[in-house]
Design an enzyme around this catalytic site. Structure first.
Site, PDB file in Angstrom:
ATOM      1  N   HIS A 101      30.589 -17.984  76.797  1.00 29.16           N
ATOM      2  CA  HIS A 101      30.561 -16.526  76.937  1.00 29.16           C
ATOM      3  C   HIS A 101      29.133 -15.967  76.845  1.00 29.16           C
ATOM      4  O   HIS A 101      28.252 -16.572  76.213  1.00 29.16           O
ATOM      5  CB  HIS A 101      31.450 -15.870  75.880  1.00 29.16           C
ATOM      6  CG  HIS A 101      32.914 -16.071  76.133  1.00 29.16           C
ATOM      7  ND1 HIS A 101      33.892 -15.375  75.475  1.00 29.16           N
ATOM      8  CD2 HIS A 101      33.553 -16.889  77.013  1.00 29.16           C
ATOM      9  CE1 HIS A 101      35.083 -15.750  75.926  1.00 29.16           C
ATOM     10  NE2 HIS A 101      34.906 -16.679  76.856  1.00 29.16           N
ATOM     11  N   GLU A 146      27.791 -13.456  75.261  1.00 26.78           N
ATOM     12  CA  GLU A 146      27.263 -13.128  73.927  1.00 26.78           C
ATOM     13  C   GLU A 146      26.809 -14.391  73.202  1.00 26.78           C
ATOM     14  O   GLU A 146      25.741 -14.420  72.583  1.00 26.78           O
ATOM     15  CB  GLU A 146      28.340 -12.460  73.052  1.00 26.78           C
ATOM     16  CG  GLU A 146      29.002 -11.252  73.650  1.00 26.78           C
ATOM     17  CD  GLU A 146      30.248 -11.590  74.470  1.00 26.78           C
ATOM     18  OE1 GLU A 146      30.195 -12.530  75.284  1.00 26.78           O
ATOM     19  OE2 GLU A 146      31.248 -10.894  74.302  1.00 26.78           O
ATOM     20  N   CYS A 187      35.028 -11.213  72.478  1.00 25.40           N
ATOM     21  CA  CYS A 187      36.255 -11.874  72.005  1.00 25.40           C
ATOM     22  C   CYS A 187      36.055 -12.268  70.541  1.00 25.40           C
ATOM     23  O   CYS A 187      34.944 -12.165  70.006  1.00 25.40           O
ATOM     24  CB  CYS A 187      36.566 -13.104  72.864  1.00 25.40           C
ATOM     25  SG  CYS A 187      35.473 -14.498  72.520  1.00 25.40           S
ATOM     26  N   CYS A 192      33.270 -14.941  69.890  1.00 31.39           N
ATOM     27  CA  CYS A 192      31.919 -14.370  69.947  1.00 31.39           C
ATOM     28  C   CYS A 192      31.684 -13.437  68.771  1.00 31.39           C
ATOM     29  O   CYS A 192      30.571 -13.367  68.241  1.00 31.39           O
ATOM     30  CB  CYS A 192      31.691 -13.640  71.273  1.00 31.39           C
ATOM     31  SG  CYS A 192      31.588 -14.784  72.664  1.00 31.39           S
TER      32      CYS A 192
HETATM   33  N1  LIG Z   1      33.281 -10.759  75.846  1.00 34.39           N
HETATM   34  C1  LIG Z   1      33.426 -11.679  76.809  1.00 34.39           C
HETATM   35  C2  LIG Z   1      34.665 -11.904  77.385  1.00 34.39           C
HETATM   36  C3  LIG Z   1      34.763 -12.817  78.398  1.00 34.39           C
HETATM   37  N2  LIG Z   1      33.664 -13.484  78.806  1.00 34.39           N
HETATM   38  C4  LIG Z   1      33.768 -14.355  79.972  1.00 34.39           C
HETATM   39  C5  LIG Z   1      34.708 -15.500  79.967  1.00 34.39           C
HETATM   40  C6  LIG Z   1      35.101 -15.612  81.424  1.00 34.39           C
HETATM   41  O1  LIG Z   1      34.058 -16.270  82.150  1.00 34.39           O
HETATM   42  C7  LIG Z   1      35.149 -14.160  81.860  1.00 34.39           C
HETATM   43  C8  LIG Z   1      36.513 -13.517  81.719  1.00 34.39           C
HETATM   44  O2  LIG Z   1      37.269 -13.890  82.820  1.00 34.39           O
HETATM   45  P1  LIG Z   1      38.642 -13.151  83.238  1.00 34.39           P
HETATM   46  O3  LIG Z   1      39.689 -13.605  82.273  1.00 34.39           O
HETATM   47  O4  LIG Z   1      38.393 -11.672  83.155  1.00 34.39           O
HETATM   48  O5  LIG Z   1      38.873 -13.622  84.641  1.00 34.39           O
HETATM   49  O6  LIG Z   1      34.246 -13.511  81.027  1.00 34.39           O
HETATM   50  C9  LIG Z   1      32.438 -13.239  78.236  1.00 34.39           C
HETATM   51  O7  LIG Z   1      31.415 -13.827  78.649  1.00 34.39           O
HETATM   52  N3  LIG Z   1      32.352 -12.380  77.220  1.00 34.39           N
HETATM   53 ZN    ZN Z   2      33.584 -14.464  73.687  1.00 34.89          ZN
END
Ligand SMILES: Nc1ccn([C@H]2C[C@H](O)[C@@H](COP(=O)(O)O)O2)c(=O)n1
Ligand code: ZN
Length: 177
Positions: A91, A93, A116, A119
């Site tokens: 992710h 963060e 999330c 993170c």
């Molecule tokens: N705070 C976050 C939440 C999610 N991510 C990343 C993880 C995945 O690459 C994407 C989410 O994919 P989706 O389920 O919307 O198709 O985002 C993050 O980096 N930071």
């Molecule tokens: Zn995360």
């Protein structure tokens, strides 16, 4: 012809309108960072900033270093979870936290999507004191509820960014709300 951006400001005499503010500046950097992501559905960018308004680190969601990301699925669904991106992607963060050896205590995280719970734990452990997020599309998911609980208990301030966002358009890659 010059490639420098042409300066267009509404009121050249008004010091408040002829430059962007700190939040606009750092959220714009987070947004720009998100465009480095190869995720085809959600590109997330993060910028960690000191209390002296210095950028300490940047990150975006991507596969771990050394992993050939063309061999990993970017899909959201598959025959099994192993055929999706979720178990592999790092992710934004977490990448921002790990992309620096600088001390992050007391810093602020600008991120384009609410963190999330995994993170959130890393944010707390790194000593980040404030999280400014743009999108909150997974607000009702259990991991977002857990993040809010963790942040509250750890005394990490969170607030949604409701300011202006830049128009970034590289033609094939652009940022749109
Ligand atoms: N705070 C976050 C939440 C999610 N991510 C990343 C993880 C995945 O690459 C994407 C989410 O994919 P989706 O389920 O919307 O198709 O985002 C993050 O980096 N930071
Ligand atoms: Zn995360």
């Amino acid at each position: 012809m010059s490639n420098l951006p042409k300066v267009i400001v509404k009121d050249k005499e008004d010091i408040r309108t002829n430059h962007i503010n700190w939040d606009e500046y750092f959220m714009s950097i987070a947004i720009l960072s998100s465009l480095r992501s190869k995720d085809t559905s959600t590109k997330v960018g993060a910028a960690i900033v000191s209390d002296e308004h210095k950028v300490l680190s940047l990150g975006y969601n991507g596969m771990p270093i050394g992993i050939d990301d063309s061999k990993i699925p970017w899909a959201r669904e598959g025959a099994s979870e192993l055929d999706t991106k979720y178990p592999y992607v790092c992710h934004a963060e977490l990448n921002a936290i790990l992309n620096t050896e600088r001390r992050l205590k007391g810093s602020t995280l600008y991120v384009t999507l609410f963190p999330c719970n995994e993170c959130a734990k890393a944010v707390i452990q790194a000593g980040i004191k404030k999280v400014i997020f743009l999108d909150d599309k997974y607000h009702d998911k259990t991991y977002s509820i857990a993040s809010r609980k963790l942040f509250e208990m750890a005394g990490v301030e969170t607030s949604q960014y409701l300011g202006r966002v830049p128009l970034i358009d590289f033609g094939d890659v652009k940022y749109e709300l």
